[in-house]
Scaffold this motif. Structure first.
Motif, mmCIF file in Angstrom:
data_model
loop_
_atom_site.group_PDB
_atom_site.id
_atom_site.type_symbol
_atom_site.label_atom_id
_atom_site.label_comp_id
_atom_site.label_asym_id
_atom_site.label_seq_id
_atom_site.Cartn_x
_atom_site.Cartn_y
_atom_site.Cartn_z
ATOM 1 N N CYS A 135 -12.953 -1.566 -3.230
ATOM 2 C CA CYS A 135 -12.681 -2.921 -3.023
ATOM 3 C C CYS A 135 -13.002 -3.605 -2.120
ATOM 4 O O CYS A 135 -12.740 -4.989 -1.946
ATOM 5 C CB CYS A 135 -11.578 -2.910 -3.749
ATOM 6 S SG CYS A 135 -10.499 -2.762 -5.386
ATOM 7 N N HIS A 136 -12.266 -2.775 -0.480
ATOM 8 C CA HIS A 136 -12.513 -3.743 0.323
ATOM 9 C C HIS A 136 -13.568 -3.869 1.636
ATOM 10 O O HIS A 136 -14.296 -3.443 1.456
ATOM 11 C CB HIS A 136 -11.315 -3.583 1.315
ATOM 12 C CG HIS A 136 -10.153 -4.225 0.955
ATOM 13 N ND1 HIS A 136 -9.539 -5.037 0.647
ATOM 14 C CD2 HIS A 136 -8.804 -3.649 0.238
ATOM 15 C CE1 HIS A 136 -8.559 -5.164 0.319
ATOM 16 N NE2 HIS A 136 -7.745 -4.266 -0.404
ATOM 17 N N HIS B 234 -2.897 -1.118 -5.699
ATOM 18 C CA HIS B 234 -3.275 0.302 -4.689
ATOM 19 C C HIS B 234 -1.836 1.026 -5.893
ATOM 20 O O HIS B 234 -1.476 2.050 -4.646
ATOM 21 C CB HIS B 234 -2.482 -0.661 -3.355
ATOM 22 C CG HIS B 234 -2.550 -2.059 -2.584
ATOM 23 N ND1 HIS B 234 -2.677 -2.671 -2.902
ATOM 24 C CD2 HIS B 234 -4.046 -1.633 -2.064
ATOM 25 C CE1 HIS B 234 -3.690 -4.120 -2.008
ATOM 26 N NE2 HIS B 234 -5.061 -2.872 -1.523
ATOM 27 N N GLN C 163 0.759 -0.994 0.077
ATOM 28 C CA GLN C 163 -0.265 -0.097 -0.135
ATOM 29 C C GLN C 163 0.546 0.986 -0.136
ATOM 30 O O GLN C 163 0.236 2.572 0.034
ATOM 31 C CB GLN C 163 -0.802 -0.244 1.621
ATOM 32 C CG GLN C 163 -2.465 -0.541 0.994
ATOM 33 C CD GLN C 163 -1.634 -2.602 1.211
ATOM 34 O OE1 GLN C 163 -0.919 -3.358 2.090
ATOM 35 N NE2 GLN C 163 -1.697 -3.480 0.503
ATOM 36 N N CYS D 27 -9.645 3.061 0.141
ATOM 37 C CA CYS D 27 -9.955 1.200 0.011
ATOM 38 C C CYS D 27 -11.107 0.934 0.084
ATOM 39 O O CYS D 27 -11.239 -0.574 -0.322
ATOM 40 C CB CYS D 27 -9.474 0.980 1.640
ATOM 41 S SG CYS D 27 -8.237 1.891 2.281
#
Ligand code: HEC
Ligand code: HEC
Ligand code: HEC
Ligand code: HEC
Ligand code: HEC
Ligand code: HEC
Ligand code: HEC
Ligand code: HEC
Ligand code: HEC
Ligand code: HEC
Length: 312
Positions: free
Chosen positions: A143-144, A196, A125, A140
């Motif tokens: 996607c997470h 990232h 990252q 973030c």
């Protein structure tokens, strides 16, 4: 010569990006320090008193994730990301937690990422702030997923689906007759890219396209006794990375592929009838119609003592 200037340009670009990243990381860190959580504040708000497991809320799935396991089963876990949330603890319906990711009180993309970067500023990252996804105002959370036992983007076979929601043209390529086995999950986006962000062009994992390809196709690296200049220069001169309608991921079909660069008039690389050649007629026509690769089969380079024409 061409290669050298390219490398120089890439290096210059990287340096500027690196400096930018250092400056940004620095400013975000000081911003985050102001929000630092102390144990005293933790005791003040009993998140779990209201956000109870018995209410069937999905947020408790966090205990099944590394975050839940590392931080422990208490309020301290919640404030790690959502902040002290003192006002929210008193009148929850009128006040946002210090940091809510929504849905009721959505926060800015950079505020969201800043919290995560407080712990995840190293490793993969490290280039986030100068990466293209941050430039495009993704966070973030694009996607997470935090409050789910299985964060799908970390599951190799399902990973690309997350990327495909935005990268439709890459998805289309992956379905073409020749493609990297992305749909099968054998090669995934992160084998070649760092989602990232990275200092290399297209956020590739390695500094150059070729180094990225060599990480799996090592045999194409050589060294060769007889190199083919464009191969050493950039694999994507001839290949598409994701998928192509032509065999072997080629951008164009041979002989047209080769004729973009080779147009010497004395060789069958140009269109002409059998006229000027010995054995005018069937034999030569046959020869002319053939793909260059029938003879120049060692297109990536040759180690044969008489392979200078890449024929063996
Ligand atoms: C690692 C950071 C992190 C931790 C720790 C964390 N959260 Fe969250 N929380 C988030 C993020 C990010 C979201 C946005 C939804 C998502 O991506 O999962 C969220 C969403 C929520 C929501 C809204 C969910 C909805 O869909 O309505 C609630 C409520 C919540 N968190 C409560 C808690 C509580 C209670 C704890 C402690 C048990 C906690 N969170 C711990 C990051 C965190
Ligand atoms: C007094 C009860 C109570 C306490 C204590 C409490 N919450 Fe909440 N929380 C609520 C209620 C009720 C909601 C739903 C608010 C709404 O939708 O109007 C909520 C919503 C949230 C949301 C979702 C916000 C959004 O934007 O949708 C998050 C995140 C959250 N709480 C985190 C926390 C955290 C972290 C703590 C501890 C620091 C905490 N809560 C303490 C009652 C509480
Ligand atoms: C207080 C520090 C801290 C914060 C804040 C934090 N994390 Fe983490 N995160 C960790 C730790 C510790 C781990 C476990 C690392 C390990 O297992 O090596 C982890 C693991 C992860 C993983 C890997 C999960 C897995 O299944 O392997 C992801 C993805 C992740 N964090 C994303 C986030 C995101 C997104 C945020 C912001 C919403 C965030 N983290 C906030 C400390 C933090
Ligand atoms: C474009 C999608 C995307 C975004 C945005 C994103 N990630 Fe990830 N993240 C991934 C993928 C895919 C993986 C799995 C990488 C792998 O398997 O090598 C991953 C893995 C991780 C991991 C696990 C360890 C590692 O480094 O591989 C952590 C921690 C993490 N991400 C944190 C973050 C944080 C923090 C942010 C925001 C600053 C973020 N991610 C933004 C896609 C994303
Ligand atoms: C929420 C939308 C979204 C998601 C999800 C997403 N991306 Fe992106 N991505 C973008 C946008 C927007 C850009 C910038 C425009 C472009 O180059 O297409 C971008 C750019 C990129 C680039 C850089 C292209 C270049 O030329 O520099 C790469 C590589 C990339 N994304 C890979 C991924 C991967 C891998 C994933 C999944 C892990 C992913 N993206 C998920 C929106 C997204
Ligand atoms: C085998 C390595 C490899 C894999 C796997 C791969 N890429 Fe790429 N990708 C590249 C290379 C190399 C480029 C640069 C293309 C060029 O220079 O022509 C690129 C370019 C891109 C771009 C920018 C240009 C464009 O085509 O839009 C995006 C976005 C992108 N990739 C996303 C993805 C996503 C999403 C995945 C997974 C579904 C993925 N890539 C899988 C190697 C790969
Ligand atoms: C993560 C490993 C990996 C990386 C990195 C990688 N490849 Fe591949 N490549 C594969 C696999 C696996 C196959 C499929 C082999 C098979 O089906 O036998 C493949 C197949 C190919 C093929 C043949 C496709 C066909 O239809 O026959 C070409 C051409 C190719 N790769 C070029 C490249 C180029 C150019 C790069 C760099 C941009 C690259 N590869 C990077 C793993 C990789
Ligand atoms: C001058 C154009 C050209 C360049 C540049 C090029 N290739 Fe190829 N490549 C081809 C052609 C043509 C084929 C098809 C060969 C065949 O059908 O016999 C091929 C086939 C392949 C294959 C599949 C068959 C095999 O030989 O394994 C892979 C993998 C591959 N190339 C990788 C690479 C990599 C990696 C690079 C960069 C180091 C690269 N190529 C650069 C023209 C090129
Ligand atoms: C991007 C331009 C480019 C493409 C496309 C290309 N080549 Fe080349 N090729 C070169 C260059 C440059 C040289 C080196 C010429 C020199 O040293 O004089 C070369 C050298 C050669 C040589 C050795 C000639 C010699 O004088 O030693 C052969 C044979 C050859 N290429 C065949 C092919 C074939 C067959 C294809 C198609 C699969 C192809 N090339 C595609 C640029 C290209
Ligand atoms: C029937 C076999 C055959 C086919 C088909 C063929 N070549 Fe050749 N090529 C040769 C041979 C043999 C040489 C070496 C001639 C020599 O050393 O004088 C050669 C030499 C070359 C050279 C080097 C020229 C030089 O300076 O001596 C290039 C470039 C080349 N070919 C490109 C191509 C391209 C492009 C195609 C397709 C359009 C092609 N060839 C099709 C057999 C073939």
């Amino acid at each position: 010569m061409i290669k050298k200037t390219k490398i120089a340009q890439a290096l210059k670009g990287s340096l500027i990006r690196l400096l930018l990243a250092i400056v940004l990381v620095f400013s975000i860190n000081s911003l985050f320090a102001a929000e630092q959580v102390t144990t005293a504040e933790v005791v003040e708000v009993d998140c779990l008193g209201c956000h109870q497991e018995s209410q069937g809320s999905s947020i408790h799935a966090i205990w099944q994730t590394p975050h839940g396991k590392v931080f422990g089963k208490n309020n301290e876990t919640c404030v790690t990301c959502h902040g002290p949330s003192l006002e929210h603890g008193k009148v929850p319906r009128d006040n946002s937690p210090s940091l809510s990711f929504g849905p009721k009180w959505p926060s800015e993309f950079n505020e969201q990422s800043a919290v995560c970067l407080g712990c995840h500023e190293k490793g993969n990252q490290v280039m986030w702030l100068s990466g293209v996804h941050n430039d495009e105002q993704l966070s973030c959370l694009s996607c997470h997923n935090i409050h789910t036992q299985i964060d799908e983007v970390l599951v190799r076979i399902e990973q690309s689906e997350t990327c495909f929601t935005c990268h439709k043209s890459v998805q289309a390529s992956a379905h073409m007759p020749s493609s990297h086995p992305i749909l099968e999950g054998k090669t995934t986006c992160v084998d070649c890219h760092n989602p990232h962000g990275n200092i290399s062009e297209h956020s590739l994992n390695e500094p150059t396209v070729n180094d990225t390809c060599f990480s799996c196709h090592a045999e194409k690296r050589g060294p060769f006794l007889f190199e083919h200049a464009p191969v050493a220069e950039d694999c994507t001169t001839c290949h598409k990375p994701h998928g192509s309608v032509n065999a072997s991921l080629l951008k164009t079909r041979g002989p047209f592929l080769c004729q973009q660069c080779h147009s010497a008039a004395f060789h069958p690389s140009v269109q002409h009838d059998g006229g000027g050649l010995p054995n005018t007629g069937q034999g030569s026509e046959f020869l002319l119609g053939k793909n260059c690769l029938n003879c120049h089969s060692q297109i990536h380079g040759s180690n044969h003592p008489s392979g200078s024409r890449l024929t063996r």
